[in-house]
Scaffold this motif. Structure first.
Motif, PDB file in Angstrom:
ATOM      1  N   GLN A 113       0.888  -1.319   0.096  1.00 29.25           N
ATOM      2  CA  GLN A 113      -0.134   0.182  -0.135  1.00 29.25           C
ATOM      3  C   GLN A 113       1.015   1.293   0.052  1.00 29.25           C
ATOM      4  OE1 GLN A 113      -1.101  -2.653   2.267  1.00 29.25           O
ATOM      5  NE2 GLN A 113      -2.133  -3.067   0.330  1.00 29.25           N
ATOM      6  N   LEU A 114       2.272   1.146   0.065  1.00 27.06           N
ATOM      7  CA  LEU A 114       3.125   2.310  -0.054  1.00 27.06           C
ATOM      8  C   LEU A 114       2.923   3.040  -1.173  1.00 27.06           C
ATOM      9  CD1 LEU A 114       6.254   0.955   1.809  1.00 27.06           C
ATOM     10  CD2 LEU A 114       4.120   2.063   2.521  1.00 27.06           C
ATOM     11  N   ASP A 115       2.936   4.595  -1.037  1.00 30.57           N
ATOM     12  CA  ASP A 115       3.297   5.375  -2.334  1.00 30.57           C
ATOM     13  C   ASP A 115       4.617   5.488  -2.676  1.00 30.57           C
ATOM     14  OD1 ASP A 115       0.344   6.037  -2.159  1.00 30.57           O
ATOM     15  OD2 ASP A 115       0.820   7.449  -0.600  1.00 30.57           O
ATOM     16  N   GLU A 116       5.684   5.621  -1.725  1.00 31.02           N
ATOM     17  CA  GLU A 116       6.976   5.731  -2.015  1.00 31.02           C
ATOM     18  C   GLU A 116       7.819   4.901  -1.041  1.00 31.02           C
ATOM     19  OE1 GLU A 116       8.093   9.916  -2.712  1.00 31.02           O
ATOM     20  OE2 GLU A 116       6.061  10.346  -2.701  1.00 31.02           O
ATOM     21  N   LEU A 117       9.048   4.479  -1.148  1.00 29.19           N
ATOM     22  CA  LEU A 117      10.037   4.224  -0.257  1.00 29.19           C
ATOM     23  C   LEU A 117      11.256   4.651  -0.644  1.00 29.19           C
ATOM     24  CD1 LEU A 117      10.360   1.888   2.173  1.00 29.19           C
ATOM     25  CD2 LEU A 117      10.883   0.336   0.495  1.00 29.19           C
ATOM     26  N   PHE A 118      12.232   4.867   0.454  1.00 32.19           N
ATOM     27  CA  PHE A 118      13.478   5.137   0.305  1.00 32.19           C
ATOM     28  C   PHE A 118      14.587   4.800   1.296  1.00 32.19           C
ATOM     29  CE2 PHE A 118      11.480   9.074   2.133  1.00 32.19           C
ATOM     30  CZ  PHE A 118      12.734   9.401   2.974  1.00 32.19           C
ATOM     31  N   SER A 154      24.789   7.068   5.426  1.00 37.14           N
ATOM     32  CA  SER A 154      25.879   8.295   4.996  1.00 37.14           C
ATOM     33  C   SER A 154      26.465   8.276   3.601  1.00 37.14           C
ATOM     34  CB  SER A 154      27.164   8.145   6.124  1.00 37.14           C
ATOM     35  OG  SER A 154      26.516   8.566   7.343  1.00 37.14           O
ATOM     36  N   SER A 155      26.573   7.296   3.009  1.00 34.70           N
ATOM     37  CA  SER A 155      27.398   6.880   1.902  1.00 34.70           C
ATOM     38  C   SER A 155      26.302   6.989   0.439  1.00 34.70           C
ATOM     39  CB  SER A 155      28.162   5.685   1.549  1.00 34.70           C
ATOM     40  OG  SER A 155      27.061   4.584   1.592  1.00 34.70           O
ATOM     41  N   ARG A 156      24.870   6.747   0.868  1.00 35.40           N
ATOM     42  CA  ARG A 156      23.991   6.973  -0.332  1.00 35.40           C
ATOM     43  C   ARG A 156      23.120   7.982  -0.030  1.00 35.40           C
ATOM     44  NH1 ARG A 156      22.467   1.727   1.968  1.00 35.40           N
ATOM     45  NH2 ARG A 156      22.962   0.967  -0.096  1.00 35.40           N
ATOM     46  N   GLU A 157      23.073   8.677   1.117  1.00 39.26           N
ATOM     47  CA  GLU A 157      22.164   9.784   1.235  1.00 39.26           C
ATOM     48  C   GLU A 157      20.805   9.500   1.315  1.00 39.26           C
ATOM     49  OE1 GLU A 157      23.345  13.076  -1.238  1.00 39.26           O
ATOM     50  OE2 GLU A 157      25.524  13.191  -0.082  1.00 39.26           O
ATOM     51  N   VAL A 158      19.953   9.758   0.338  1.00 44.06           N
ATOM     52  CA  VAL A 158      18.570   9.356  -0.021  1.00 44.06           C
ATOM     53  C   VAL A 158      18.460   8.716  -1.233  1.00 44.06           C
ATOM     54  CG1 VAL A 158      16.230  10.172  -0.161  1.00 44.06           C
ATOM     55  CG2 VAL A 158      17.670  11.419   1.456  1.00 44.06           C
ATOM     56  N   GLN A 159      18.172   7.355  -1.240  1.00 41.33           N
ATOM     57  CA  GLN A 159      17.952   6.398  -2.474  1.00 41.33           C
ATOM     58  C   GLN A 159      16.590   5.800  -2.506  1.00 41.33           C
ATOM     59  OE1 GLN A 159      20.523   5.147  -4.578  1.00 41.33           O
ATOM     60  NE2 GLN A 159      18.453   4.639  -5.346  1.00 41.33           N
ATOM     61  N   PRO A 160      15.770   6.487  -3.574  1.00 41.73           N
ATOM     62  CA  PRO A 160      14.494   5.909  -3.965  1.00 41.73           C
ATOM     63  C   PRO A 160      14.469   4.305  -4.157  1.00 41.73           C
ATOM     64  CG  PRO A 160      15.430   7.670  -5.522  1.00 41.73           C
ATOM     65  CD  PRO A 160      16.540   7.380  -4.606  1.00 41.73           C
ATOM     66  N   VAL A 161      13.680   3.808  -3.727  1.00 41.96           N
ATOM     67  CA  VAL A 161      13.299   2.400  -4.091  1.00 41.96           C
ATOM     68  C   VAL A 161      12.071   2.289  -4.979  1.00 41.96           C
ATOM     69  CG1 VAL A 161      12.676   0.092  -3.132  1.00 41.96           C
ATOM     70  CG2 VAL A 161      14.246   1.671  -1.739  1.00 41.96           C
ATOM     71  N   GLY A 162      12.175   1.569  -6.070  1.00 38.01           N
ATOM     72  CA  GLY A 162      11.156   1.300  -6.962  1.00 38.01           C
ATOM     73  C   GLY A 162      10.357   0.233  -6.806  1.00 38.01           C
ATOM     74  N   GLN A 163      10.914  -1.089  -6.209  1.00 38.00           N
ATOM     75  CA  GLN A 163      10.521  -2.422  -6.123  1.00 38.00           C
ATOM     76  C   GLN A 163      11.056  -3.113  -5.170  1.00 38.00           C
ATOM     77  OE1 GLN A 163      10.569  -4.359 -10.035  1.00 38.00           O
ATOM     78  NE2 GLN A 163       9.937  -6.206  -9.445  1.00 38.00           N
ATOM     79  N   ILE A 164      10.167  -4.092  -4.205  1.00 36.05           N
ATOM     80  CA  ILE A 164      10.712  -4.728  -3.388  1.00 36.05           C
ATOM     81  C   ILE A 164      10.223  -6.153  -3.885  1.00 36.05           C
ATOM     82  CG2 ILE A 164      10.563  -5.508  -0.869  1.00 36.05           C
ATOM     83  CD1 ILE A 164       9.628  -2.657  -0.379  1.00 36.05           C
ATOM     84  N   ASP A 165      11.078  -6.889  -4.017  1.00 38.98           N
ATOM     85  CA  ASP A 165      10.767  -8.170  -4.711  1.00 38.98           C
ATOM     86  C   ASP A 165       9.622  -8.190  -5.959  1.00 38.98           C
ATOM     87  OD1 ASP A 165      12.465  -9.717  -3.131  1.00 38.98           O
ATOM     88  OD2 ASP A 165      11.135  -9.888  -1.446  1.00 38.98           O
ATOM     89  N   ASP A 166       8.575  -8.679  -5.897  1.00 33.72           N
ATOM     90  CA  ASP A 166       7.509  -8.490  -7.075  1.00 33.72           C
ATOM     91  C   ASP A 166       6.368  -7.288  -6.579  1.00 33.72           C
ATOM     92  OD1 ASP A 166       8.412 -10.759  -8.259  1.00 33.72           O
ATOM     93  OD2 ASP A 166       7.224 -12.109  -6.879  1.00 33.72           O
ATOM     94  N   ILE A 167       6.749  -6.526  -5.646  1.00 35.17           N
ATOM     95  CA  ILE A 167       5.782  -5.502  -5.119  1.00 35.17           C
ATOM     96  C   ILE A 167       6.446  -3.996  -5.825  1.00 35.17           C
ATOM     97  CG2 ILE A 167       5.128  -4.250  -3.315  1.00 35.17           C
ATOM     98  CD1 ILE A 167       5.365  -6.374  -1.577  1.00 35.17           C
ATOM     99  N   ILE A 168       5.721  -3.631  -6.686  1.00 28.85           N
ATOM    100  CA  ILE A 168       6.054  -2.410  -7.259  1.00 28.85           C
ATOM    101  C   ILE A 168       5.746  -1.219  -6.219  1.00 28.85           C
ATOM    102  CG2 ILE A 168       5.822  -0.665  -9.242  1.00 28.85           C
ATOM    103  CD1 ILE A 168       7.292  -3.322  -9.905  1.00 28.85           C
ATOM    104  N   ILE A 169       6.745  -0.350  -5.882  1.00 26.69           N
ATOM    105  CA  ILE A 169       6.331   0.717  -5.157  1.00 26.69           C
ATOM    106  C   ILE A 169       5.723   2.120  -5.939  1.00 26.69           C
ATOM    107  CG2 ILE A 169       7.057   2.357  -3.231  1.00 26.69           C
ATOM    108  CD1 ILE A 169       6.902  -0.595  -2.406  1.00 26.69           C
ATOM    109  N   GLY A 170       4.689   2.205  -5.650  1.00 27.16           N
ATOM    110  CA  GLY A 170       3.925   3.530  -6.342  1.00 27.16           C
ATOM    111  C   GLY A 170       3.640   3.014  -7.660  1.00 27.16           C
ATOM    112  N   ASP A 171       4.500   3.966  -8.578  1.00 24.82           N
ATOM    113  CA  ASP A 171       4.460   3.668  -9.987  1.00 24.82           C
ATOM    114  C   ASP A 171       5.990   3.220 -10.319  1.00 24.82           C
ATOM    115  OD1 ASP A 171       5.984   6.103  -9.693  1.00 24.82           O
ATOM    116  OD2 ASP A 171       4.873   7.216 -11.330  1.00 24.82           O
ATOM    117  N   GLY A 172       6.665   2.887  -9.464  1.00 27.84           N
ATOM    118  CA  GLY A 172       8.338   2.365  -9.631  1.00 27.84           C
ATOM    119  C   GLY A 172       9.038   3.417  -9.934  1.00 27.84           C
ATOM    120  N   GLN A 173       8.764   4.826  -9.823  1.00 26.72           N
ATOM    121  CA  GLN A 173       9.408   5.837  -9.848  1.00 26.72           C
ATOM    122  C   GLN A 173       9.985   6.587  -8.688  1.00 26.72           C
ATOM    123  OE1 GLN A 173      10.999   6.197 -13.146  1.00 26.72           O
ATOM    124  NE2 GLN A 173       9.790   4.448 -13.224  1.00 26.72           N
ATOM    125  N   CYS A 174      10.656   7.699  -8.681  1.00 25.25           N
ATOM    126  CA  CYS A 174      10.950   8.277  -7.658  1.00 25.25           C
ATOM    127  C   CYS A 174       9.924   9.621  -7.292  1.00 25.25           C
ATOM    128  CB  CYS A 174      12.361   9.239  -7.681  1.00 25.25           C
ATOM    129  SG  CYS A 174      12.922  10.184  -6.394  1.00 25.25           S
TER     130      CYS A 174
END
Length: 286
Positions: free
Chosen positions: A234-239, A243-263
């Motif tokens: 049910q998430l709209d976004e995930l990130f 310290s090294s990656r700062e803020v990293q958007p996530v588009g997919q967890i296994d078979d789950i597409i987060i939102g539309d898969g974009q940032c």
């Protein structure tokens, strides 16, 4: 760049740095570490990183020097390695020390081993492409709030993730999301942020706390509360943050597409807020 490291009071070439085979860090992973990003020769959020270092030392009962020592160490490391205008990651490790008798219970008079080095870090100002991650059970110990050098659980989890072609797993215990083995997480739903609360099951990330402050400045609600695995679809976004990656958007967890898969827009706003904080740190107006 030259590679000069600090080890127990000496500044030496990296290839000459050696510790005893009886060091408790080697034998038992009995120690802690801290990582500090450096942007254009300036350590970023140094006081916060040092505060976490001191807390980890207190939690395992190691006493090492004072605040002035650590500040001087950080700035000397930058200077001696010619990072005055460069970007890097400082790694500092403290173990309980070495003793010839191999015993689980350490002696009372050990002298801690202190090591520090710096390595290049790419400084970026772009919006990272969304990544794919995997969901794994959190198999680590129950004091994840200590930044321990005992990272075998983290390594095994990272290997599992790499085996399925993703950069990072997101972890769960008893149906609740905790963090990644090298990151904290933020979920976005209905314009608000959700992240696991600080407790013994997660590392109190410096970037995590910084993003919470940036979100507050931007008027984005933040909820530090348990987050269920069952809620992931049910998430709209995930990130992720670190310290090294700062803020990293996530588009997919296994078979789950987060939102539309974009940032998503909230993640994008926090990426830019993070960049703006770096510009302020470096004294840039734009």
């Amino acid at each position: 760049m030259s590679s000069t490291v600090y080890l127990n009071g000496d500044w030496i070439a990296a290839e000459h740095a050696k510790v005893s085979v009886f060091d408790r860090g080697f034998l038992f992973a009995d120690g802690i570490y801290e990582v500090v990003p450096v942007y254009s020769g300036k350590p970023f959020l140094l006081e916060r990183h040092l505060a976490r270092l001191y807390r980890s030392l207190r939690e395992i009962g190691i006493s090492v020097a004072d605040d002035a020592f650590w500040h001087e160490l950080v700035h000397d490391l930058i200077k001696r390695n010619n990072y005055g205008d460069a970007n890097g990651l400082i790694y500092m490790q403290v173990t309980r020390g070495a003793e010839a008798s191999r015993t689980h219970l350490p002696g009372p008079d050990l002298k801690p081993t202190v090591f520090a080095t710096i390595n290049p870090l790419a400084l970026h100002w772009d919006q990272p492409a969304p990544v794919r991650i995997t969901l794994l059970e959190d198999i680590r110990w129950l004091r994840c709030d200590i930044k321990s050098i005992s990272l075998l659980g983290n390594i095994l989890l990272k290997q599992q993730a790499a085996a399925v072609g993703v950069i990072e797993p997101i972890l769960h215990r008893d149906g609740l999301i905790t963090e990644g083995p090298a990151s904290n997480f933020f979920a976005v739903r209905n314009g608000a942020l959700y992240t696991a609360p600080k407790n013994h099951l997660i590392l109190p990330g410096i970037s995590r706390d910084w993003v919470i402050e940036l979100a507050a400045e931007a008027g984005i609600p933040v909820h530090e509360e348990p987050f269920k695995v069952a809620d992931l679809p049910q998430l709209d976004e995930l990130f992720l943050t670190s310290s090294s990656r700062e803020v990293q958007p996530v588009g997919q967890i296994d078979d789950i597409i987060i939102g539309d898969g974009q940032c998503g827009p909230v993640t994008a706003a926090l990426i830019e807020a993070f960049h703006a904080s770096k510009r302020r740190h470096l004294g840039r107006v734009s």
